[in-house]
Design an enzyme around this catalytic site. Sequence first.
Site, PDB file in Angstrom:
ATOM      1  N   GLU A 198       0.827  -1.208   0.000  1.00  0.00           N
ATOM      2  CA  GLU A 198       0.000   0.000   0.000  1.00  0.00           C
ATOM      3  C   GLU A 198       0.865   1.264   0.000  1.00  0.00           C
ATOM      4  OE1 GLU A 198      -3.445   0.588  -0.039  1.00  0.00           O
ATOM      5  OE2 GLU A 198      -3.470  -1.490  -0.713  1.00  0.00           O
ATOM      6  N   CYS A 238     -17.899  -2.522 -17.863  1.00  0.00           N
ATOM      7  CA  CYS A 238     -17.986  -2.253 -16.420  1.00  0.00           C
ATOM      8  C   CYS A 238     -19.171  -3.014 -15.820  1.00  0.00           C
ATOM      9  CB  CYS A 238     -18.152  -0.752 -16.183  1.00  0.00           C
ATOM     10  SG  CYS A 238     -18.379  -0.338 -14.444  1.00  0.00           S
TER      11      CYS A 238
END
Length: 344
Positions: A34, A203
């Site tokens: 991260e 999508c």
Amino acid sequence: MDFAGRIVAWQASHGRSELPWQNTSDPYRVWLSEVMLQQTQVSTVLGYFARFLDRFPDVAALAAGTEDEVFGLWSGLGYYSRARNMHRCAQEVVSRFGGEFPRNAAELQSLPGIGRSTAAAIAAFCFGERVAILDGNVKRVLTRLLAFDGDLSSAAQERLLWNEATGLLPPAEDRKAIARYTQGLMDLGATVCLPRKPSCMICPVSDLCAARKQGAPERYPVKTRKLRRSAQSLWMLLAHDADGRVWLEKRPPRGIWAGLYSLPVFDSREALLETLGARDRAGARDEPAFVHVLTHKDLHLHPVAVESRGVRPLADTGGWFAGAEWRGLGLPAPVRKLLGSEPG
């Protein structure tokens, strides 16, 4: 199926699953990835991630390492405050939490360099906590989904988006879904809901997307405050001794390239020459200037090469380094590039 359910299902069939920090509940690996992925492409991070784990396989090893070692492995990733905070964070995990990462986002956020979204990602992936993330990719997905036109340069508007993100989470009783949902949002933003020319046709939530219904997905997110760019010229002393070693000195703890090793930097050519003896000054030659682009400014760098006839220290924090030595140091990217392009 609701929004969260669709994201979970899509991630299982179409999302990314091959990255080395996925499919793990190890908070150290998730945290490391991260931090590295903040403002850095996945393709760039892959090599750095492997090298870090090889040298620092766990948080205790990282805490015991030196800042110079951390910077050396980080060299080239940029945004060096991330590396500095990462080292401090590891030390606090050891000193405050006995070497175990806290198991909830609130405590994770108390650690250096861990903001709200990073804390939530660790808590969701590793501990199944029902908390929302809001990194750049997720902001784009959610503002388009909701046609959220609040200006995200406003803290109040960003808080509203956090509330919306929390409301979209899978139900609390479905703890296993939270990790896949969190990964799914990241994947959707990275591979489908792109900043320009989003792939709306593939999508999984396109029929729910308010921005697509408006025909203007690229309008979102809204953020009006722009970074004011500036330019700065710096002269860099590229000094070699009789053995071909280069002089490097450690930068101050604040300012540009804080804590890294660098060629000596000056605001003018005259200031650079004033630090040299008469014979070195006479032999100084200008190398080709080049531009290094930072987030907020362009650095116009002017190397001045000197074959030093002496080995007198130029600064208390510096020294002469052979190639095998400087390659392991934390160096700013333009310095590493300049040294790496030299003959031999």
